[in-house]
Design a protein around this motif. Sequence first.
Motif: not given
Length: 417
Positions: A365-376
């Motif tokens: 969850a955390i790894g994919t969110a950081l990869r797919r949500l740039p500028g979070l």
Amino acid sequence: MSEQPLHLPYADPAFVADPFPLYRQLREEGPVRRAVIAGGLEAWLVTRYEDGLAALCDPRLGSDIHDASDPRLLRQLPATERESMLRTMLRADPPDHTRLRRLVSKAFTARRVAELRPRVQAITDGLLDAIVRAGRADLVADFALPLPVTVISELLGVPTADRYDFQRWTDDMILQGPEPPDPAVADAAWQQMRAYLTGLLDAKRANAGDDLLSALITARDEERRLDEDELIAMAFLLLVAGYITTVNLIGGGIAALLAHPDQLRLLRDDPSLLPDAIEELLRYDGPVNPGIARFAREDVEIAGVTVPRGATVLVASAIADRDPARFADPDRLDITRRDNAHLAFGHGIHYCLGAPLARLEGQIAIGTALRRLPGLALAVPPGELRWRPSGLRGPERLPVTFTPGSVPDGTGPAALA
């Protein structure tokens, strides 16, 4: 040690948002401290790591609430089904605990959980596909909550569409703030939950599937290793415990990284740090807070303090996991930390059965969110985040913004179907 118990200030928003300065003070004042915790209950807090580790392995400290002298502990459970709810491995001691845990342990081994990785990844991607174009989301409601709910529902064989009902019933039964739930509301919620589980189990008896609940029905009906109350209690425990802490691991973990941009950047640059990052997020600000309850089956001496028989002992893992005698620079979030034997999953015979699954879900969850949500980034000032006040710690909502993206071909919300 003070003669009067300290009242943990759950009504103070500053404490709820950041309890760790007071926790540090409690640990420095002494290893064992009487305190009034959520629900008005009195407990003996064990605040240091080595003492907590020993307490979690001490057979004189049991998990059965019947050993507690404070009658309010039982009164906080739904009256109509109080005994049924207590017949879970969470609140059982050997030999019942050993028997119940053995029935489900094979479903949560590291090997079996690793086999779930592709499906967890597909669910994760499907949830993110639904939000990436918008550039904003509530990462609790839109992501951290539905992910573990979907995973545990599929593992157990529970229709995912029913999740809104059992989430609502769970919220009505479980302590959400400084005061215990309304007894009438909790009773009604448990009766609805039991009726739902009874109907679900009956349906599976008629049409068994390749899922954990069907396997438990076999253990009940053919092998006689469970009675009916134990079967319903086990179904309830697995369903609720299978998601309720992981929601907070994911939501709280992302919130912690957003509050520490250097660590966020480090993890984006080196995803191989994800396993260590999850362990550090669990240690630094994990979902179980302040800790794990046990009940003294006899007078017990802990760190030179005599705890009387019947007392509630709270092994304060959230405090112990920042003990400088065990962890270097413990108040610093450091995702490269390697020596990280935290107590967030407990220890001893009650060590969290779902720990491998929670770790897998947290990493994906955390790894994919950081990869797919740039500028979070947070969409509100950090001080406006509202945190759950007791028991299970995590943000109630996590409003964020990010650079809008596109959905890869061949994916999308259909991955959740």
